[in-house]
Scaffold this active site. Structure first.
Site, PDB file in Angstrom:
ATOM      1  N   SER A 203      22.061  -3.197  43.426  1.00 51.54           N
ATOM      2  CA  SER A 203      21.337  -2.289  44.297  1.00 51.54           C
ATOM      3  C   SER A 203      22.194  -1.061  44.615  1.00 51.54           C
ATOM      4  O   SER A 203      23.353  -1.186  44.991  1.00 51.54           O
ATOM      5  CB  SER A 203      20.992  -3.039  45.582  1.00 51.54           C
ATOM      6  OG  SER A 203      20.196  -2.238  46.373  1.00 51.54           O
ATOM      7  N   GLY A 204      21.633   0.094  44.435  1.00 53.18           N
ATOM      8  CA  GLY A 204      22.352   1.331  44.735  1.00 53.18           C
ATOM      9  C   GLY A 204      23.151   1.859  43.562  1.00 53.18           C
ATOM     10  O   GLY A 204      23.872   2.844  43.683  1.00 53.18           O
TER      11      GLY A 204
ATOM     12  N   THR B 147      16.888   3.319  39.736  1.00 52.91           N
ATOM     13  CA  THR B 147      15.649   4.064  39.977  1.00 52.91           C
ATOM     14  C   THR B 147      15.850   5.531  39.630  1.00 52.91           C
ATOM     15  O   THR B 147      14.985   6.171  39.046  1.00 52.91           O
ATOM     16  CB  THR B 147      15.239   3.884  41.443  1.00 52.91           C
ATOM     17  OG1 THR B 147      15.198   2.477  41.704  1.00 52.91           O
ATOM     18  CG2 THR B 147      13.902   4.481  41.739  1.00 52.91           C
TER      19      THR B 147
ATOM     20  N   ASN C  42      22.265  -0.168  49.801  1.00 55.44           N
ATOM     21  CA  ASN C  42      21.624   1.028  49.266  1.00 55.44           C
ATOM     22  C   ASN C  42      20.563   1.508  50.246  1.00 55.44           C
ATOM     23  O   ASN C  42      19.739   0.718  50.695  1.00 55.44           O
ATOM     24  CB  ASN C  42      20.989   0.672  47.908  1.00 55.44           C
ATOM     25  CG  ASN C  42      20.305   1.843  47.251  1.00 55.44           C
ATOM     26  OD1 ASN C  42      20.386   2.975  47.754  1.00 55.44           O
ATOM     27  ND2 ASN C  42      19.636   1.590  46.144  1.00 55.44           N
TER      28      ASN C  42
ATOM     29  N   SER D 274      16.888   1.010  48.430  1.00 60.06           N
ATOM     30  CA  SER D 274      16.920  -0.148  47.543  1.00 60.06           C
ATOM     31  C   SER D 274      15.509  -0.582  47.160  1.00 60.06           C
ATOM     32  O   SER D 274      14.659  -0.785  48.028  1.00 60.06           O
ATOM     33  CB  SER D 274      17.648  -1.285  48.265  1.00 60.06           C
ATOM     34  OG  SER D 274      17.587  -2.439  47.499  1.00 60.06           O
ATOM     35  N   SER D 275      15.275  -0.700  45.848  1.00 62.10           N
ATOM     36  CA  SER D 275      13.945  -1.157  45.387  1.00 62.10           C
ATOM     37  C   SER D 275      13.859  -2.662  45.633  1.00 62.10           C
ATOM     38  O   SER D 275      14.716  -3.410  45.160  1.00 62.10           O
ATOM     39  CB  SER D 275      13.793  -0.882  43.901  1.00 62.10           C
ATOM     40  OG  SER D 275      14.204   0.412  43.607  1.00 62.10           O
TER      41      SER D 275
ATOM     42  N   GLY E 255      19.448  -6.385  39.733  1.00 62.66           N
ATOM     43  CA  GLY E 255      20.575  -7.039  39.058  1.00 62.66           C
ATOM     44  C   GLY E 255      20.826  -8.433  39.606  1.00 62.66           C
ATOM     45  O   GLY E 255      20.159  -8.886  40.539  1.00 62.66           O
TER      46      GLY E 255
ATOM     47  N   GLU F 256      22.259 -11.340  41.693  1.00 67.40           N
ATOM     48  CA  GLU F 256      22.585 -11.336  43.128  1.00 67.40           C
ATOM     49  C   GLU F 256      23.284 -12.617  43.533  1.00 67.40           C
ATOM     50  O   GLU F 256      22.924 -13.707  43.095  1.00 67.40           O
ATOM     51  CB  GLU F 256      21.311 -11.163  43.969  1.00 67.40           C
ATOM     52  CG  GLU F 256      20.782  -9.747  43.932  1.00 67.40           C
ATOM     53  CD  GLU F 256      19.639  -9.512  44.913  1.00 67.40           C
ATOM     54  OE1 GLU F 256      19.136 -10.475  45.496  1.00 67.40           O
ATOM     55  OE2 GLU F 256      19.264  -8.334  45.065  1.00 67.40           O
TER      56      GLU F 256
HETATM   57  P1  ADP Z   1      19.060   1.485  42.591  1.00 65.06           P
HETATM   58  O1  ADP Z   1      17.696   1.811  42.133  1.00 65.06           O
HETATM   59  O2  ADP Z   1      19.935   0.964  41.499  1.00 65.06           O
HETATM   60  O3  ADP Z   1      19.109   0.589  43.756  1.00 65.06           O
HETATM   61  P2  ADP Z   1      19.139   4.247  43.175  1.00 65.06           P
HETATM   62  O4  ADP Z   1      18.646   4.739  41.865  1.00 65.06           O
HETATM   63  O5  ADP Z   1      18.177   4.227  44.277  1.00 65.06           O
HETATM   64  O6  ADP Z   1      19.786   2.817  43.051  1.00 65.06           O
HETATM   65  O7  ADP Z   1      20.421   5.127  43.564  1.00 65.06           O
HETATM   66  C1  ADP Z   1      21.016   5.044  44.832  1.00 65.06           C
HETATM   67  C2  ADP Z   1      21.487   6.413  45.246  1.00 65.06           C
HETATM   68  O8  ADP Z   1      22.562   6.827  44.415  1.00 65.06           O
HETATM   69  C3  ADP Z   1      20.436   7.468  45.058  1.00 65.06           C
HETATM   70  O9  ADP Z   1      19.678   7.563  46.196  1.00 65.06           O
HETATM   71  C4  ADP Z   1      21.244   8.716  44.813  1.00 65.06           C
HETATM   72  O10 ADP Z   1      21.632   9.267  46.050  1.00 65.06           O
HETATM   73  C5  ADP Z   1      22.494   8.219  44.167  1.00 65.06           C
HETATM   74  N1  ADP Z   1      22.455   8.422  42.704  1.00 65.06           N
HETATM   75  C6  ADP Z   1      22.191   7.510  41.769  1.00 65.06           C
HETATM   76  N2  ADP Z   1      22.307   8.034  40.535  1.00 65.06           N
HETATM   77  C7  ADP Z   1      22.648   9.315  40.699  1.00 65.06           C
HETATM   78  C8  ADP Z   1      22.928  10.405  39.794  1.00 65.06           C
HETATM   79  N3  ADP Z   1      22.866  10.246  38.475  1.00 65.06           N
HETATM   80  N4  ADP Z   1      23.282  11.587  40.307  1.00 65.06           N
HETATM   81  C9  ADP Z   1      23.371  11.749  41.642  1.00 65.06           C
HETATM   82  N5  ADP Z   1      23.123  10.775  42.544  1.00 65.06           N
HETATM   83  C10 ADP Z   1      22.759   9.569  42.089  1.00 65.06           C
HETATM   84 MG    MG Z   2      15.929   1.157  42.847  1.00 64.01          MG
END
Ligand code: ADP
Ligand code: MG
Length: 947
Positions: free
Chosen positions: A134-135, A139, A190, A193-194, A417, A419
């Site tokens: 997560s984070g 996404t 995060n 977090s999805s 991922g 956990e």
């Molecule tokens: P996940 O879906 O894996 O939980 P996210 O995609 O929501 O994580 O990413 C978490 C945070 O990390 C985003 O809100 C963003 O602020 C930052 N982030 C992730 N990837 C990038 C990137 N390539 N460039 C800039 N910031 C990013």
């Molecule tokens: Mg996500």
């Protein structure tokens, strides 16, 4: 390998080891520094340590994408990097003739999938699995990929189709904020977090233009609606309506400013995800009009009020639980917002109806306080889950193309991922089960990729034996007995079961399974599953209940009676559903548990994935504080383990983790040819083409191949030679390095020996030369000395001769004068007759030789005393036995020239005296005036001032 054996080496030894390691590192890694490596499999050897170092170097150098074989590793920059996702860059990757040659990027993966679809080579459909904790940026990555496809998969020619494609793309992109608002939440890890898994299918037509999309979701964490962990929040949408509603909406939804809701923790925290307008806008674009939106938000507000419905303990089983102080108001508001009759709602929450007996008689039983809370939470979860599913279906209907309008697709799987928390329950079991499945899929794909590389290099695949995670999957989902089947059975039996009972059942039924364990120190009943990413301890408490996910039929019936248009859609009065919810004792339908539903959807997903060419993007979170430029090695390491990269490395190690190009290999190990002559037994592995061809086809010069073959013949260890690379294991590399060190040592000894010999020879030559020079100098000096002596002797001789002649002349003159006078004066008598002839000769000899004799007799060295006298006698030829006839007087003890007086008047009489120079000092005698003739001359010569 290459480590000090005892670990206590001296500083210099340690330094030596370090430099050797660096040297080897340089050889294996080539010239490129770590931050410039574009593939983690190029780090040599492939170990966790080197992989970590490489990732860290890249992150610090602001390089966020790198390859790991067939996987793209994406590190979260935690800072905006706009130039990394600009439309220009998308076009650059799209236009590149070989995007793989550009820097690793998600656009490379995007472009690759797009070209694969275009090539129409089986399997045409593509899938991209984006995983990570997560984070980590899953996404974000999925969103970026969607934007990329929206740019590249648009029709450049037809204006009409371009417009359609653009509209679809916009809808696809708009689905993100809506799904994130309803499915994402702020967690400890995060802010966004999805809380569900999602597979987006981007549908392309025959011209590879995007015509539509479809979204499939998995395992929404609906418990979050009614229960949030400390410091975590509910789904974003609740905060959006709470903070973003207009005044009039606040009145409509009964959300006055400053109202508190127990299901809305931490409303004071403001996140960028709390933007209500963005969600509304996106919903509008997806075709969800304003009244429907209003309806949705109103229902959500109803759920918030439902959360404030608190029950107290009745103290009497026969009485329904009373409400706490303000709860009555909350129930009323909630019922109003949900379109339900208030008293019916309250009754359903507090009273259970049981149908029993032949006549299906209805019994009503008041619930305990805990049961009331559970029923309330269940109602909220039910409404929210149905709302979420409905939203997904709306999105799908909005973006999905007609089945005949698309032929191929690219799938994007944004999956949670692996956990592992201190307390893990059914959600984690499902998530980790899904990750095990995906890992198996990935490993199969990775091994296939490896196999292809070996095949291209002409190696046989049978070298690699790898144990995959099938035993773990057998433990979780296998038949006839597995963890899932046991939990499902507990649900089916519909009997009260305790956590301890379930633990005992799992242990006894699955005893001996290699991947099962138990934490005996924990007071709670539990079991441990050894997943590929590490062991996870699951609590058995609540597992069966969660798996059953029981929805009391009264709740569904209640919601079906709602007057709210949205709830009417969400809960249609379905007679089939009714019969399923109230099964008769005999023909019961199989119970649909959470696990069985999840398993079915997972299998469906895997089936889709199996029919596609998979691509993997592993997102990594460099630190848990979401800070840019901070790299925590331990955290990254655990993620590498969880996303299977470590496993990949292990698989790599099971094969040949070290691959060196022929040229590099020859350069480093050429000296091993000296090791020993070619053995008759070929110890290295088969040549490419399975040894069929004599020499592998190669673009390198023949000499390189020749050298390579020579080295391979001389090697002490077997290794495998591909067409362009040499493949080896770590142990082989170790052996080669040891052999190399041995040869180098031998060479060093040779050099030392040669140097010492050379030094000895040089020294000997120098010594000889020095002696020669010394001898030459000495002989020169001697010759010079002799020459001087000779010259001096010549001078002396000449002077002596001159002197002698002069003396002889003077003496003869003097003698002549005396003789004449004597003969004229003396009477001629018989007694004084002339000297006989012999006597005359003697006199001549004496006259000639006496100076020499005297000189010898008076030399400072040599004869002494009587000997000297004898010499004088001998040189003067005087009879030794007549001392009276001659008297010799010498100054024997003193060196110097003696004066000689001779008065040969009838008798031979020599008078030897010391030099007249010293005469006056040494002996009294006649004064110099009395000296005449020869003595006079001598005296003259030695007189001071005489020149
Ligand atoms: P996940 O879906 O894996 O939980 P996210 O995609 O929501 O994580 O990413 C978490 C945070 O990390 C985003 O809100 C963003 O602020 C930052 N982030 C992730 N990837 C990038 C990137 N390539 N460039 C800039 N910031 C990013
Ligand atoms: Mg996500």
């Amino acid at each position: 390998m290459l480590q000090q054996v005892n670990g206590h080496g001296s500083g210099s030894a340690a330094h030596g080891g370090e430099s050797l390691r660096e040297d080897l590192q340089e050889f294996l890694g080539g010239e490129a520094p770590l931050q410039q490596l574009d593939d983690l499999t190029k780090v040599n050897p492939v170990t966790l340590e080197t992989v970590l170092r490489c990732l860290q170097a890249q992150y610090m150098a602001d390089t966020f994408y790198t390859n790991a074989g067939c996987t793209l590793v994406a590190m979260n920059p935690f800072k905006p990097v706009p130039q990394l996702y600009s439309p220009e860059l998308m076009q650059e990757y799209h236009a590149a003739s070989q995007p793989q040659t550009l820097k690793p990027h998600i656009f490379t993966v995007g472009e690759q999938t797009y070209r694969n679809v275009k090539s129409l080579m089986e399997p045409v459909n593509q899938s991209i699995v984006v995983s990570g904790e997560s984070g980590a940026g899953k996404t974000w990555t999925s969103r970026c990929l969607m934007k990329f496809y929206a740019v590249v998969a648009a029709s450049p020619t037809s204006w009409e189709s371009h417009k359609v494609a653009q509209r679809i793309e916009q809808r696809i992109l708009n689905s993100n904020p809506v799904m994130e608002a309803f499915g994402n939440a702020c967690t400890l890890r995060n802010n966004n977090s999805s809380r569900f898994g999602k597979f987006i299918q981007l549908q392309l037509n025959g011209a590879q233009q995007m015509t539509g999309a479809a979204v499939q979701t998995y395992l929404l964490e609906k418990t979050r609606v009614a229960c949030q962990a400390p410091s975590e929040r509910n789904f974003h949408i609740f905060y959006q309506i709470y903070k973003g509603a207009h005044a009039e909406e606040r009145v409509r939804w009964c959300l006055p400013e400053g109202a508190t809701f127990s299901w809305l923790p931490h409303p004071e925290r403001t996140l960028e995800e709390d933007c209500f307008e963005v969600t509304r806008e996106a919903m509008l674009h997806l075709g969800i009009d304003a009244p429907t939106q209003n309806n949705i938000f109103q229902a959500l507000a109803g759920l918030l009020h439902l959360g404030n419905t608190q029950f107290a303990d009745s103290g009497n089983e026969a009485q329904p639980c009373p409400l706490v102080d303000d709860a009555q108001c909350s129930v009323g508001t909630s019922a109003l917002l949900l379109g339900l009759p208030e008293d019916h709602l309250l009754e359903t929450l507090r009273i259970r109806t049981i149908r029993a007996g032949r006549g299906r008689q209805v019994f009503r039983k008041p619930c305990s306080q805990a049961e009331c809370d559970t029923r309330r939470d269940c109602l909220a979860k039910l409404v929210y889950a149905r709302l979420f599913d409905w939203l997904v279906s709306v999105i799908n209907s909005s973006i999905c193309a007609a089945p005949d309008s698309w032929t191929t697709f690219i799938g994007l799987l944004d999956v949670y991922g692996f956990e592992s928390f201190p307390n893990n329950s059914l959600e984690q079991l499902c998530i980790n089960y899904a990750n095990e499945k995906l890992q198996q899929h990935f490993v199969a794909h990775y091994l296939r990729a490896q196999q292809e590389e070996y095949a291209v290099e002409g190696l046989e695949w049978s070298f690699v034996s790898y144990q995959d995670n099938q035993p773990c999957l057998d433990l979780i989902e296998g038949s006839p007995v597995s963890i899932c089947s046991l939990i499902n059975e507990e649900c089916r039996l519909n009997r009260p079961s305790s956590a301890a009972q379930l633990q005992t059942r799992i242990e006894s039924a699955l005893t001996g399974r290699p991947r099962l364990g138990r934490d005996r120190l924990s007071p709670e009943p539990n079991f441990i599953v050894l997943h590929y990413a590490g062991p996870v301890r699951y609590r058995t408490a609540g597992l069966v209940e969660k798996n059953k996910d029981p929805v009391p039929p009264e709740l569904t019936r209640l919601l079906q009676q709602s007057q709210d248009p949205l709830l009417k859609v969400l809960f249609p009065a379905d007679p089939e559903e009714k019969s399923q919810e109230e099964p008769s004792g005999q023909n019961r339908a199989p119970v649909l548990t959470v696990v069985s539903k999840f398993k079915a959807s997972l299998e469906q997903l895997l089936q889709v994935l199996h029919g596609t060419t998979p691509h993997y993007i592993r997102c990594i979170k460099p630190n848990s504080q979401a800070q840019a430029q901070i790299f925590h090695r331990e955290e990254v390491l655990s993620q590498l383990e969880a996303c299977g990269l470590v496993e990949t490395i292990h698989i790599s190690a099971a094969g040949f983790p070290i691959r060196v190009s022929h040229r590099n290999f020859v350069e480093r190990y050429e000296l091993l040819r000296r090791l020993r002559p070619a053995t008759t037994l070929r110890r290295h592995g088969p040549c490419p083409d399975g040894g069929r061809s004599e020499r592998p086809p190669c673009t390198e010069p023949a000499t390189l191949q020749g050298l390579l073959q020579e080295i391979l013949h001389a090697l002490p260890a077997p290794l495998h030679c591909g067409r362009t690379k040499v493949f080896m294991t770590n142990s082989t590399l170790e052996l080669l390095e040891r052999a190399r060190a041995q040869v180098l040592e031998q060479c060093a000894r040779h050099i030392q020996r040669g140097w010492r010999r050379h030094r000895c020879r040089t020294q000997a030559r120098r010594r000889r030369a020095a002696v020669l020079i010394q001898a030459a100098v000495r002989s020169w000096l001697a010759r010079k000395h002799v020459r001087r002596l000779h010259a001096a002797a010549t001078v002396i001789k000449r002077a002596w001769r001159e002197w002698r002649i002069r003396m002889a002349f003077l003496a003869s003159e003097e003698l002549d004068g005396v003789e004449e006078k004597h003969s004229s004066q003396a009477p001629c008598s018989p007694s004084s007759s002339p000297l006989p002839l012999a006597q005359t000769r003697l006199q001549g000899a004496i006259t000639r030789l006496w100076p020499l004799g005297l000189a010898l007799a008076n030399a400072a060295v040599g004869v002494h005393g009587f000997q000297r006298k004898l010499v004088v006698f001998a040189c003067l030829q005087l009879p030794v036995g007549s001392p009276r006839s001659c008297a010799i007087q010498t100054a024997q003890e003193q060196a110097g020239v003696l004066s000689i007086r001779a008065l040969p008047q009838g008798s031979i009489r020599f008078h030897c005296r010391k030099s007249p120079l010293r005469y006056a000092d040494t002996c009294p005698g006649p004064s110099p005036d009395s000296v005449t003739g020869f003595n006079q001359i001598l005296l003259e010569r030695h007189r001071p001032g005489h020149v």
